[in-house]
Design a protein around this motif. Structure first.
Motif, PDB file in Angstrom:
ATOM      1  N   LEU A   9       1.189  -1.292   0.426  1.00 51.78           N
ATOM      2  CA  LEU A   9      -0.565  -0.419  -0.086  1.00 51.78           C
ATOM      3  C   LEU A   9       0.955   1.159   0.434  1.00 51.78           C
ATOM      4  O   LEU A   9       0.476   2.514  -0.019  1.00 51.78           O
ATOM      5  CB  LEU A   9      -0.897  -0.419   0.772  1.00 51.78           C
ATOM      6  N   LEU A  10       2.008   0.858  -0.351  1.00 50.62           N
ATOM      7  CA  LEU A  10       3.185   1.956   0.013  1.00 50.62           C
ATOM      8  C   LEU A  10       2.981   3.603  -1.170  1.00 50.62           C
ATOM      9  O   LEU A  10       2.496   4.709  -1.041  1.00 50.62           O
ATOM     10  CB  LEU A  10       4.353   1.859  -0.328  1.00 50.62           C
ATOM     11  N   PHE A  12       0.105   4.282  -1.895  1.00 46.45           N
ATOM     12  CA  PHE A  12      -1.175   5.063  -1.370  1.00 46.45           C
ATOM     13  C   PHE A  12      -1.032   5.655  -0.104  1.00 46.45           C
ATOM     14  O   PHE A  12      -1.754   7.240  -0.426  1.00 46.45           O
ATOM     15  CB  PHE A  12      -2.028   4.384  -0.642  1.00 46.45           C
ATOM     16  N   SER A  13       0.080   5.411   0.926  1.00 42.27           N
ATOM     17  CA  SER A  13       0.676   6.067   1.573  1.00 42.27           C
ATOM     18  C   SER A  13       1.545   7.908   0.830  1.00 42.27           C
ATOM     19  O   SER A  13       1.265   8.528   1.473  1.00 42.27           O
ATOM     20  CB  SER A  13       1.801   5.570   2.507  1.00 42.27           C
ATOM     21  N   LEU A  14       1.600   7.636  -0.165  1.00 45.30           N
ATOM     22  CA  LEU A  14       2.146   8.718  -0.891  1.00 45.30           C
ATOM     23  C   LEU A  14       1.754  10.133  -1.371  1.00 45.30           C
ATOM     24  O   LEU A  14       2.015  10.539  -1.403  1.00 45.30           O
ATOM     25  CB  LEU A  14       3.529   8.157  -2.201  1.00 45.30           C
ATOM     26  N   LEU A  15       0.504   9.685  -1.589  1.00 43.64           N
ATOM     27  CA  LEU A  15      -1.125  10.394  -2.666  1.00 43.64           C
ATOM     28  C   LEU A  15      -1.206  10.344  -0.501  1.00 43.64           C
ATOM     29  O   LEU A  15      -1.460  12.003  -0.409  1.00 43.64           O
ATOM     30  CB  LEU A  15      -1.914   8.645  -2.405  1.00 43.64           C
ATOM     31  N   TYR A  16      -1.420   9.259  -0.102  1.00 44.01           N
ATOM     32  CA  TYR A  16      -1.944  10.098   1.306  1.00 44.01           C
ATOM     33  C   TYR A  16      -1.138  11.760   2.222  1.00 44.01           C
ATOM     34  O   TYR A  16      -1.570  12.556   2.224  1.00 44.01           O
ATOM     35  CB  TYR A  16      -1.829   8.889   2.626  1.00 44.01           C
ATOM     36  N   ALA A  17       0.505  11.446   2.029  1.00 47.82           N
ATOM     37  CA  ALA A  17       0.988  12.424   2.529  1.00 47.82           C
ATOM     38  C   ALA A  17       1.127  13.583   1.576  1.00 47.82           C
ATOM     39  O   ALA A  17       1.334  14.317   2.104  1.00 47.82           O
ATOM     40  CB  ALA A  17       2.811  11.783   1.961  1.00 47.82           C
ATOM     41  N   LEU A  18       1.029  13.417   0.306  1.00 46.85           N
ATOM     42  CA  LEU A  18       0.685  14.868  -0.419  1.00 46.85           C
ATOM     43  C   LEU A  18      -0.635  15.198  -0.164  1.00 46.85           C
ATOM     44  O   LEU A  18      -0.599  16.717  -0.547  1.00 46.85           O
ATOM     45  CB  LEU A  18       0.798  14.886  -2.126  1.00 46.85           C
ATOM     46  N   ILE A  19      -1.898  14.370   0.027  1.00 42.24           N
ATOM     47  CA  ILE A  19      -2.905  15.344  -0.028  1.00 42.24           C
ATOM     48  C   ILE A  19      -2.984  15.809   1.592  1.00 42.24           C
ATOM     49  O   ILE A  19      -3.363  17.722   2.156  1.00 42.24           O
ATOM     50  CB  ILE A  19      -4.012  14.279   0.732  1.00 42.24           C
ATOM     51  N   VAL A  20      -2.108  15.143   2.438  1.00 43.86           N
ATOM     52  CA  VAL A  20      -1.554  15.958   4.023  1.00 43.86           C
ATOM     53  C   VAL A  20      -0.636  17.079   3.821  1.00 43.86           C
ATOM     54  O   VAL A  20      -1.188  18.841   4.460  1.00 43.86           O
ATOM     55  CB  VAL A  20      -1.589  15.268   4.828  1.00 43.86           C
ATOM     56  N   TRP A  21       0.310  17.138   3.284  1.00 44.28           N
ATOM     57  CA  TRP A  21       1.541  18.361   2.845  1.00 44.28           C
ATOM     58  C   TRP A  21       0.698  19.506   2.742  1.00 44.28           C
ATOM     59  O   TRP A  21       0.500  20.748   2.574  1.00 44.28           O
ATOM     60  CB  TRP A  21       2.143  18.041   1.736  1.00 44.28           C
ATOM     61  N   ILE A 162       9.974   6.708   9.811  1.00 39.03           N
ATOM     62  CA  ILE A 162       8.996   7.444   9.830  1.00 39.03           C
ATOM     63  C   ILE A 162       8.159   6.695   8.200  1.00 39.03           C
ATOM     64  O   ILE A 162       8.627   7.437   7.584  1.00 39.03           O
ATOM     65  CB  ILE A 162       9.546   8.609  10.555  1.00 39.03           C
ATOM     66  N   LEU A 163       6.908   6.352   8.585  1.00 40.26           N
ATOM     67  CA  LEU A 163       6.493   6.604   7.015  1.00 40.26           C
ATOM     68  C   LEU A 163       4.586   6.980   7.916  1.00 40.26           C
ATOM     69  O   LEU A 163       3.837   6.738   8.688  1.00 40.26           O
ATOM     70  CB  LEU A 163       6.145   5.210   6.986  1.00 40.26           C
ATOM     71  N   PRO A 164       3.920   7.913   6.292  1.00 39.21           N
ATOM     72  CA  PRO A 164       2.182   7.870   6.075  1.00 39.21           C
ATOM     73  C   PRO A 164       2.043   6.361   6.152  1.00 39.21           C
ATOM     74  O   PRO A 164       1.744   5.697   5.810  1.00 39.21           O
ATOM     75  CB  PRO A 164       2.901   8.888   5.747  1.00 39.21           C
ATOM     76  N   LEU A 165       0.564   6.876   6.973  1.00 39.39           N
ATOM     77  CA  LEU A 165      -0.294   5.693   6.747  1.00 39.39           C
ATOM     78  C   LEU A 165      -0.759   5.514   5.186  1.00 39.39           C
ATOM     79  O   LEU A 165      -0.704   6.298   3.900  1.00 39.39           O
ATOM     80  CB  LEU A 165      -2.282   6.149   7.118  1.00 39.39           C
ATOM     81  N   PRO A 166      -1.250   4.735   4.554  1.00 36.88           N
ATOM     82  CA  PRO A 166      -1.267   2.954   5.336  1.00 36.88           C
ATOM     83  C   PRO A 166       0.483   2.125   6.118  1.00 36.88           C
ATOM     84  O   PRO A 166      -0.418   1.375   6.594  1.00 36.88           O
ATOM     85  CB  PRO A 166      -2.306   2.288   4.731  1.00 36.88           C
ATOM     86  N   THR A 167       0.480   2.881   4.962  1.00 32.05           N
ATOM     87  CA  THR A 167       2.401   1.539   5.603  1.00 32.05           C
ATOM     88  C   THR A 167       2.022   1.823   6.894  1.00 32.05           C
ATOM     89  O   THR A 167       2.905   1.119   7.249  1.00 32.05           O
ATOM     90  CB  THR A 167       2.993   2.063   3.800  1.00 32.05           C
ATOM     91  N   GLY A 168       3.008   3.609   6.818  1.00 31.29           N
ATOM     92  CA  GLY A 168       2.867   2.820   8.487  1.00 31.29           C
ATOM     93  C   GLY A 168       2.354   3.701   9.242  1.00 31.29           C
ATOM     94  O   GLY A 168       1.176   3.106   9.766  1.00 31.29           O
ATOM     95  N   ASN A 169       3.488   4.446  10.659  1.00 25.16           N
ATOM     96  CA  ASN A 169       1.872   5.108  11.259  1.00 25.16           C
ATOM     97  C   ASN A 169       1.377   6.658  11.898  1.00 25.16           C
ATOM     98  O   ASN A 169       0.637   6.325  12.818  1.00 25.16           O
ATOM     99  CB  ASN A 169       2.691   4.487  13.268  1.00 25.16           C
ATOM    100  N   PHE A 170       2.406   7.063  11.020  1.00 22.22           N
ATOM    101  CA  PHE A 170       2.475   8.223  11.319  1.00 22.22           C
ATOM    102  C   PHE A 170       1.112   8.906   9.985  1.00 22.22           C
ATOM    103  O   PHE A 170       0.900   8.932   8.833  1.00 22.22           O
ATOM    104  CB  PHE A 170       3.720   9.341  11.140  1.00 22.22           C
ATOM    105  N   ARG A 171       0.034   9.563  10.795  1.00 21.00           N
ATOM    106  CA  ARG A 171      -0.924  10.799  10.363  1.00 21.00           C
ATOM    107  C   ARG A 171      -0.651  11.847   9.133  1.00 21.00           C
ATOM    108  O   ARG A 171      -1.444  12.761   8.967  1.00 21.00           O
ATOM    109  CB  ARG A 171      -2.441  10.747  10.653  1.00 21.00           C
ATOM    110  N   ASP A 172       0.393  12.387  10.170  1.00 18.32           N
ATOM    111  CA  ASP A 172       1.121  13.409   9.474  1.00 18.32           C
ATOM    112  C   ASP A 172       2.626  13.766   9.508  1.00 18.32           C
ATOM    113  O   ASP A 172       3.364  12.887   9.493  1.00 18.32           O
ATOM    114  CB  ASP A 172       0.747  14.447  10.400  1.00 18.32           C
ATOM    115  N   CYS A 173       3.069  14.682   7.746  1.00 17.96           N
ATOM    116  CA  CYS A 173       4.528  14.950   8.471  1.00 17.96           C
ATOM    117  C   CYS A 173       5.527  15.061   9.576  1.00 17.96           C
ATOM    118  O   CYS A 173       4.720  16.202  10.066  1.00 17.96           O
ATOM    119  CB  CYS A 173       4.467  15.186   6.990  1.00 17.96           C
TER     120      CYS A 173
END
Length: 343
Positions: A9-10, A12-21, A162-173
């Motif tokens: 799911l990495l 999706f994690s990159l997409l999630y991180a972009l949206i949060v950023w 440190i990786l964002p969701l869903p691969t990691g456990n971080f909900r923010d950068c």
């Protein structure tokens, strides 16, 4: 298997991180608006999912500030079955207000405790009667512009990539640490060597210039709802059923295991709402312990959610905890928090 799925799911994690950023940048440049208030608004939060010790930190700050100023606590009330603004009473239930706000109110009955999903609405309703407001888990609530932010990191979470969701456990950068005024690395082992301390400080100082403190969880004697305490050495003669519904029960389990003559552990997810079948399972597990000298042990947060009928039928004790600041920095920490509420 689960680890493999999370790595798949990495993307999706990159997409999630972009949206949060992007969301954070929109707030930074004013496309999305934040609201401030004319009194001290202190926020406690974290970047990762799971327990970083926000409630013990909230209680620690209340012990420091409540004797000095009339402050209120505002929480989302995670896990409650109600919506909107609600005042927490000692007689409330976890279903009405959430387990953590209820725990705080019962420990600090003189303080106003309220829950509201929209923190700005919640602040507006209570600010005129208070000299400051302490918010639990609102670092990502960018609609609010706090006067002071305390950011918590679980010690264990910083030992891994440190990786964002869903691969990691971080909900923010990790970059968002720059918004913190004070950083606390929580749940540290009792002994943190100098090299580890330096490495963690260097890791976080790439993103923030805020002072970094270290804290550990201190366990108190078990207590029941009548205020009766057990000394820890008394557990050595007892069979124990440990019930947990918290993000990471391993530190508590490691604390209790060496002291118990026998130990059974039933683990539930964080903020778990105990069902009738859960209670039957707990009763059956308790009855199957082959001694009359036994009890049920749980966390203070879980104790708020256990039904009264179980508390009446079985001896149930919970273990209070509190934050302890390490490296003789408690005086410096206390002064920073006091200044935060005097602005």
């Amino acid at each position: 298997m689960m680890r493999i799925i999370r790595w798949i799911l990495l993307p999706f994690s990159l997409l999630y991180a972009l949206i949060v950023w992007l969301r954070n940048r929109f707030y930074d440049i004013g496309i999305l608006k934040s609201q401030s208030f004319p009194l001290p608004i202190v926020v406690i939060g974290n970047l990762a999912v799971g327990g970083t010790g926000k409630s013990p930190m909230t209680e620690h700050i209340l012990r420091l500030i409540s004797p000095l100023r009339n402050i209120a606590v505002l929480s989302r009330g995670y896990g409650r079955k109600t919506k909107g603004f609600r005042k927490v009473e000692v007689s409330s239930t976890a279903g009405e207000v959430g387990d953590e706000p209820l725990q705080i109110k019962r420990k600090f009955p003189q303080n106003t405790v309220v829950v509201c999903e929209d923190r700005c609405i919640g602040i507006e309703k209570i600010r005129r009667k208070h000299e400051g407001i302490l918010l639990d888990d609102a670092f990502q609530h960018r609609k609010l512009r706090p006067s002071f932010s305390i950011l918590l990191f679980d010690f264990a979470s910083l030992q891994h990539v440190i990786l964002p969701l869903p691969t990691g456990n971080f909900r923010d950068c990790l970059h968002e640490s720059k918004r913190a005024d004070l950083v606390v690395i929580t749940k540290c082992p009792n002994k943190v060597d100098g090299d580890t301390r330096f490495q963690l400080q260097a890791k976080l100082h790439k993103y923030t210039q805020a002072p970094i403190f270290f804290s550990t969880i201190a366990y108190e004697n078990p207590i029941n709802d009548r205020g009766e305490q057990l000394h820890l050495h008394e557990l050595q003669q007892k069979g124990i059923l440990l019930i947990t519904g918290i993000a990471n029960p391993l530190p508590l389990l490691s604390h209790i295991e060496p002291m118990a003559s026998s130990l059974k552990h039933i683990a539930y997810p964080d903020h778990h709402a105990f069902s009738a079948s859960d209670i039957e399972k707990i009763k059956h597990s308790y009855d199957s312990i082959p001694t009359d000298n036994k009890l049920i042990l749980t966390t203070e947060k879980d104790f708020q959610r256990l039904p009264e009928e179980l508390k009446i039928q079985s001896p149930i004790f919970y273990i209070p905890i509190h934050q302890s600041i390490l490296f003789n920095q408690d005086f410096e920490f206390e002064n920073m928090v006091k200044r935060a509420f005097s602005c």
